[in-house]
Design an enzyme around this catalytic site. Sequence first.
Site, PDB file in Angstrom:
ATOM      1  N   GLY A  78      40.890 -20.981  50.192  1.00  0.00           N
ATOM      2  CA  GLY A  78      39.947 -21.348  51.252  1.00  0.00           C
ATOM      3  C   GLY A  78      39.075 -22.530  50.853  1.00  0.00           C
ATOM      4  O   GLY A  78      38.780 -22.741  49.684  1.00  0.00           O
ATOM      5  N   ARG A 142      47.603 -21.553  50.724  1.00  0.00           N
ATOM      6  CA  ARG A 142      47.526 -20.256  50.059  1.00  0.00           C
ATOM      7  C   ARG A 142      48.865 -19.824  49.442  1.00  0.00           C
ATOM      8  O   ARG A 142      49.058 -18.640  49.171  1.00  0.00           O
ATOM      9  CB  ARG A 142      47.032 -19.186  51.034  1.00  0.00           C
ATOM     10  N   ASP A 173      42.380 -15.544  41.980  1.00  0.00           N
ATOM     11  CA  ASP A 173      43.845 -15.425  41.990  1.00  0.00           C
ATOM     12  C   ASP A 173      44.503 -16.739  41.568  1.00  0.00           C
ATOM     13  O   ASP A 173      45.439 -16.747  40.769  1.00  0.00           O
ATOM     14  CB  ASP A 173      44.361 -15.031  43.387  1.00  0.00           C
ATOM     15  N   LYS A 199      36.316 -22.123  42.070  1.00  0.00           N
ATOM     16  CA  LYS A 199      35.958 -22.381  43.464  1.00  0.00           C
ATOM     17  C   LYS A 199      35.965 -21.103  44.274  1.00  0.00           C
ATOM     18  O   LYS A 199      36.858 -20.284  44.080  1.00  0.00           O
ATOM     19  CB  LYS A 199      36.971 -23.362  44.046  1.00  0.00           C
ATOM     20  N   THR A 200      35.044 -20.871  45.129  1.00  0.00           N
ATOM     21  CA  THR A 200      35.105 -19.937  46.256  1.00  0.00           C
ATOM     22  C   THR A 200      33.701 -19.710  46.790  1.00  0.00           C
ATOM     23  O   THR A 200      32.764 -19.462  46.019  1.00  0.00           O
ATOM     24  CB  THR A 200      35.764 -18.571  45.955  1.00  0.00           C
ATOM     25  N   ASP A 202      32.878 -17.215  48.248  1.00  0.00           N
ATOM     26  CA  ASP A 202      32.603 -15.781  48.127  1.00  0.00           C
ATOM     27  C   ASP A 202      31.714 -15.454  46.928  1.00  0.00           C
ATOM     28  O   ASP A 202      31.110 -14.379  46.875  1.00  0.00           O
ATOM     29  CB  ASP A 202      33.910 -14.986  48.004  1.00  0.00           C
TER      30      ASP A 202
HETATM   31  P1  FBP Z   1      38.993 -18.187  48.765  1.00  0.00           P
HETATM   32  O1  FBP Z   1      38.736 -16.940  47.988  1.00  0.00           O
HETATM   33  O2  FBP Z   1      40.392 -18.623  48.728  1.00  0.00           O
HETATM   34  O3  FBP Z   1      38.041 -19.263  48.336  1.00  0.00           O
HETATM   35  O4  FBP Z   1      38.675 -17.945  50.295  1.00  0.00           O
HETATM   36  C1  FBP Z   1      37.591 -17.217  50.688  1.00  0.00           C
HETATM   37  C2  FBP Z   1      37.494 -17.016  52.180  1.00  0.00           C
HETATM   38  O5  FBP Z   1      36.633 -17.966  52.766  1.00  0.00           O
HETATM   39  C3  FBP Z   1      37.044 -15.593  52.467  1.00  0.00           C
HETATM   40  O6  FBP Z   1      35.646 -15.516  52.493  1.00  0.00           O
HETATM   41  C4  FBP Z   1      37.709 -15.281  53.772  1.00  0.00           C
HETATM   42  O7  FBP Z   1      37.972 -13.911  53.926  1.00  0.00           O
HETATM   43  C5  FBP Z   1      38.995 -16.034  53.677  1.00  0.00           C
HETATM   44  O8  FBP Z   1      38.753 -17.133  52.828  1.00  0.00           O
HETATM   45  C6  FBP Z   1      39.502 -16.498  55.004  1.00  0.00           C
HETATM   46  O9  FBP Z   1      40.618 -17.279  54.782  1.00  0.00           O
HETATM   47  P2  FBP Z   1      41.509 -17.876  55.930  1.00  0.00           P
HETATM   48  O10 FBP Z   1      40.664 -18.829  56.710  1.00  0.00           O
HETATM   49  O11 FBP Z   1      42.628 -18.545  55.196  1.00  0.00           O
HETATM   50  O12 FBP Z   1      41.954 -16.725  56.767  1.00  0.00           O
END
Ligand code: FBP
Length: 555
Positions: A78, A142, A173, A199-200, A202
């Site tokens: 993300g 992803r 991951d 990165k994230t 979250d």
């Molecule tokens: P990452 O862990 O890959 O950084 O993504 C986090 C996130 O933003 C989560 O908070 C959310 O659940 C998810 O991505 C949503 O992803 P997508 O837009 O691909 O459905």
Amino acid sequence: MTISALQKARAHYQPKLPESLKGAVKIVEGAVTASVADQAEIKELFPHTYGMPVVTFEKAGQAAALPSFNVGVILSGGQAPGGHNVISGLFDGIKKMNAANKLYGFLGGPGGFVDHQYLEITAGYLEGFRNTGGFDIIGSGRTKLEDQGQFDKGLEILRKLDIKALVVIGGDDSNTNACVLAEYYASIGAGVQVIGCPKTIDGDLKNDMIETSFGFDTAVKVYAELIGNIQRDANSAKKYWHFIKLMGRSASHIGLEAALETHPNITLISEEVAEKNQTLGEIVDDMAMIIARRAENNENFGVALIPEGLIEFIPEMKALIAELNDLLAEGSETGKKFKSLSDEPSRHKFVAGILSNESAKVYQSLPSGIASQLTLDRDPHGNVQVSLIETEKLLGEMLKKRLAGMKAKGEYRGKFGTQYHFFGYEGRCAAPSNFDADYCYSLGYTASVLIGGGKTGYMASVRNTTAAAGEWIAGGVPITMMMNMEKRHGHMKPVIQKALVDLNGAPFQHLAENREKWAVETSYLYPGPIQYWGPAEVCDRTTITLQLERGGPAR
Ligand code: FBP
């Protein structure tokens, strides 16, 4: 390309670097490391990259001249504010070592690496992306990078472009996979280094050595601004309860930080719900009590923050989701049958019939819209796509019923009007705050120094982040140090340990001490928008979470 006035002015921002990165750098090795748990298993799985020392950077007298080399970079998962600055720091770092060095970006995430889709990131191309949000410089994806076939396919393009090191910018991951890739390339003597960057939005990729993942700071400040604005509206109109779901697939760091920034009436923390073993019904009861108490003061309005991942932390829902994952798995007989049914009522009936009694009861107690959201396709990692489940509506609808029941018994005399919101995408590509702009640029620059120093299997680390940027400590941490064994899809696998909200930690404790007061009184805080220019206490402040975790005050 037309750009906004803010973008134009922001393009001239020069991110701040730690002192140690401002000139020639000396790499100082610390003691050998061990993984956080399951040492014997991790050591056996990573014989070439296990036990390496933590390294820190210090100022050196003179830089050693290095022959030119090429680097590849991947954005994975993300979006998170600051990704473009990681790439800017990496680019500037390698160019400083040797102007002939080249940086290649793989397009659309790890998939671009496997499928050989790339572009060269030149100074001119990069110019328009400095200090901007988004991952559009090369795109993200992803695709899971985890099998040998993909690694070998990737090696072909690395060889073709004469790439000596690959930087993977991703979450837990993706960095786990980067570590597996580093180990594999080391084991076959491929001569390719792999470096990770944390990165994230979250905020769940953190530990003693990684104080925060980039993007969390900016994203949560955007959400806090929006929550503050809604609170001011709620307090002006005095007629709605706002249910706000906040992104964060698993951990509740975003919800917790947003609460510390804004003081809403209700903040659910998934980790606490799991710890208390709460049912959905009990969560609704607790919320109803707060709504009723506010109604006694004629305050028929409020704001409730709900973490996106909540549903998977409620034990009865977790059990239901686990059963659904197995029963509806790609290729399973029940999964095929489910997919062959076209209308919602038949699907609902079919699912209720194949679940265990316990889970069927929970499933049937859910509003039908929510029940069907639980059966939607999983993401490539097999996760339920929690961002698609409208937990905020589920709670609001259940509260309507609960409050009606209380009213009939004379236990509640208020009015209950609802508004629902989901904040996630609003923050993931925001222009990075000064903190993220500086932190990300430093992370990218750090990655370049690790490459120059011949390191592999390391994650770029920038610490002491509540001090001024000049005092930040840059270096690298062996990724194996962050690993433990966890069950994934039925098998034990080495993975980076995810950092959930620590219920004994200072940020949660601060919420716990204040939430009674915030629930009943209206003591909202209005943080306002991110500021890029102005007094340092407004523009350069970090998150309250980081400050409290590092022993500072809550402001
Ligand atoms: P990452 O862990 O890959 O950084 O993504 C986090 C996130 O933003 C989560 O908070 C959310 O659940 C998810 O991505 C949503 O992803 P997508 O837009 O691909 O459905």
